[in-house]
Write a protein that holds these residues in place. Structure first.
Motif, PDB file in Angstrom:
ATOM      1  N   ASN A 184      -1.890  -3.477  17.593  1.00  0.00           N
ATOM      2  CA  ASN A 184      -1.324  -3.079  16.300  1.00  0.00           C
ATOM      3  C   ASN A 184       0.184  -3.260  16.252  1.00  0.00           C
ATOM      4  OD1 ASN A 184      -3.261  -1.718  14.211  1.00  0.00           O
ATOM      5  ND2 ASN A 184      -4.039  -1.107  16.208  1.00  0.00           N
ATOM      6  N   ASP A 203     -12.850   7.629  14.845  1.00  0.00           N
ATOM      7  CA  ASP A 203     -12.780   7.064  13.507  1.00  0.00           C
ATOM      8  C   ASP A 203     -13.431   7.941  12.427  1.00  0.00           C
ATOM      9  OD1 ASP A 203     -12.337   3.849  14.475  1.00  0.00           O
ATOM     10  OD2 ASP A 203     -13.421   5.190  15.821  1.00  0.00           O
ATOM     11  N   THR A 263       0.967   6.656   7.121  1.00  0.00           N
ATOM     12  CA  THR A 263       0.271   7.151   8.305  1.00  0.00           C
ATOM     13  C   THR A 263       0.819   8.505   8.728  1.00  0.00           C
ATOM     14  OG1 THR A 263      -0.110   4.878   9.006  1.00  0.00           O
ATOM     15  CG2 THR A 263      -0.364   6.589  10.677  1.00  0.00           C
ATOM     16  N   TYR A 301      -8.977   5.051  13.551  1.00  0.00           N
ATOM     17  CA  TYR A 301      -8.969   4.474  12.211  1.00  0.00           C
ATOM     18  C   TYR A 301      -9.701   5.361  11.190  1.00  0.00           C
ATOM     19  CZ  TYR A 301      -7.623   0.541  15.119  1.00  0.00           C
ATOM     20  OH  TYR A 301      -6.993  -0.247  16.050  1.00  0.00           O
ATOM     21  N   GLY A 302      -9.015   5.610  10.091  1.00  0.00           N
ATOM     22  CA  GLY A 302      -9.613   6.354   8.995  1.00  0.00           C
ATOM     23  C   GLY A 302      -9.623   7.862   9.151  1.00  0.00           C
ATOM     24  N   SER A 310       0.846  -1.197   0.000  1.00  0.00           N
ATOM     25  CA  SER A 310       0.000   0.000   0.000  1.00  0.00           C
ATOM     26  C   SER A 310       0.880   1.245   0.000  1.00  0.00           C
ATOM     27  CB  SER A 310      -0.906   0.006   1.242  1.00  0.00           C
ATOM     28  OG  SER A 310      -1.583   1.245   1.359  1.00  0.00           O
ATOM     29  N   SER A 330      -4.524   3.108   9.709  1.00  0.00           N
ATOM     30  CA  SER A 330      -5.270   3.616   8.548  1.00  0.00           C
ATOM     31  C   SER A 330      -5.553   5.111   8.647  1.00  0.00           C
ATOM     32  CB  SER A 330      -6.595   2.855   8.399  1.00  0.00           C
ATOM     33  OG  SER A 330      -7.376   2.985   9.576  1.00  0.00           O
ATOM     34  N   HIS A 349      -0.191   3.973   1.221  1.00  0.00           N
ATOM     35  CA  HIS A 349      -0.658   4.791   2.344  1.00  0.00           C
ATOM     36  C   HIS A 349       0.481   5.036   3.329  1.00  0.00           C
ATOM     37  CE1 HIS A 349      -3.074   6.301   5.643  1.00  0.00           C
ATOM     38  NE2 HIS A 349      -2.529   5.399   6.433  1.00  0.00           N
TER      39      HIS A 349
END
Length: 230
Positions: free
Chosen positions: A218, A102, A44, A81-82, A40, A64, A42
């Motif tokens: 995590n 989130d 963070t 998250y998100g 990915s 995420s 992505h």
């Protein structure tokens, strides 16, 4: 590319292809117990315009989530998250013990129509509910922003105040300490009770504790997770 370069490229391509084939074979052998890793892009934590996020070592940032640019986050806070914190054209400051739940969005404005600089400032022990949007506003310590609420440029939410879920707070609105505002546009509803003020503080504490559990989970390696499933 010269002869040597082509040879090196060919060998590298062969090694990568062999590794991919071995990965597919290993996954087939493991069957339902396999844990597949996906590539990915992505990130963070990300710099922008040579501005680097400054995050206390005990902050939980969900994998995420995205923390970008000129963002400072104090100890014990959590970004769930998100969620996206985008400090590109201005800065974002978050105190200690605050939770950004989130899918929330925190952004800034370079200036307003009158030229006033508009960072986003969030105090300590603040709770920001799921899917809230905070844009170039200020939230003081121990305030509460409900799920799905939107706070526009120049809004100030004073200490021990609450914005109801789904509310839209118009530009430059100031919500006084100890008040509940709800609606679209948000308007004064009533005063907070002592029990509700205590709830705001407790909510922050609850999320500090919950973030530690998520951070520990995590931090586990994929190998450890795979072994646990066997």
């Amino acid at each position: 590319m010269g002869t040597l370069g082509r040879a090196i490229f060919t060998v590298g391509k062969w090694i990568r292809g062999t590794g991919q084939a071995m990965d597919r074979l290993g996954s087939t052998i493991q069957g339902g117990l396999r844990v597949e890793e996906q590539v990915s892009r992505h990130r963070t934590i990300m710099n922008i315009f040579e501005k680097e996020p400054r995050i206390h070592r005990d902050v939980f940032v969900a994998p995420s989530a995205a923390v970008i640019g000129d963002v400072e986050i104090g100890h014990g806070s959590s970004i769930w998250y998100g969620s996206i914190l985008r400090g590109d054209v201005n800065s974002i400051h978050i105190g200690s013990g605050t939770n950004i739940q989130d899918n929330s969005l925190v952004h800034v404005a370079k200036t307003n129509f009158s030229g006033k600089v508009l960072p986003t400032i969030i105090g300590s022990n603040v709770t920001v509910g799921h899917s809230a949007v905070l844009h170039a506003c200020t939230i003081e310590d121990e305030a509460f922003v409900g799920m799905g609420a939107t706070l526009l440029d120049g809004v100030v939410v004073e200490k021990h105040s609450m914005v109801g879920a789904g509310s839209l707070v118009k530009q430059n609105t100031r919500i006084p300490s100890g008040e509940v505002w709800v609606g679209n546009p948000a308007k004064f509803l009533r005063k907070l009770t002592e029990e509700e003020i205590a709830f705001i503080a407790q909510s922050a504490t609850n999320y500090i504790n919950l973030a530690q559990v998520h951070a520990a989970e995590n931090a586990k390696s994929l190998t450890r997770l795979s072994l646990r499933r066997c």
